[in-house]
Motif scaffolding. Sequence first.
Motif: not given
Length: 246
Positions: A32-52
Amino acid sequence: MLKIQNLQYSVSAEGKTTGILRGIDLTVEPNHFMVITGPNGGGKTTLAKCIMGLAQPTGGSITWNDTDITHLTITERAKLGVRYGFQHPPRFKGITVRDLLTVAAGRKLSHSEECGLLTQVGLCAKDYLDREVNTSLSGGEVKRIEIATVLAGNANLMIFDEPEAGIDLWSFSRLTETFGALRDKRNATILVISHQERILSMADSILMVSDGKIADRGTPAEILPKIVKDTVFSCKALEPKTEGGN
């Protein structure tokens, strides 16, 4: 399949605890190709870093292909096919593109394999294999080389954090072509953090993350109009009022 249950991440400072991720529940189907978006500081990068594994969650679980990876190391996750592309890829003085591809693959690659990897990201092997990954390369070139290293590792879960950051329009165009080709192959699950409409529009689904929670999820046709509406509303709210309060 990627399955995330009640994922939480919080930080403590000066006796105060702040929740960055606050109960993320997410299932992503294979290829699946998913794009994660949302306001700055919303937790997007933290989510990605937790997965990695670059950040350790303070609660919840992450499962990849029926394996609980919540507490695995970055190396252990990489061996399971999980790879990460940084928003600002590092540069390495004295290390060539060929060196990076070899390290990423975990073995010596044939010349045809090296050429194939660079061709997939729109680079000519003859021009790049023996170049150092240093400041002589543009931001777009470094981004595409990093994607090539992700591909070299036979990744089946690819995570990219704002790949469009810091690159010119020409490089961005080539970058979107690369992502389009990766999506069309359907041999890996791809998560991309992005605010760019061209990347958002090619997704199978868009995940909106705000205030540490999932705010919405749907197809580009469902989510993009909402993003545009919210943006227009926010801009109008900032407009100065005319005399008389109108």
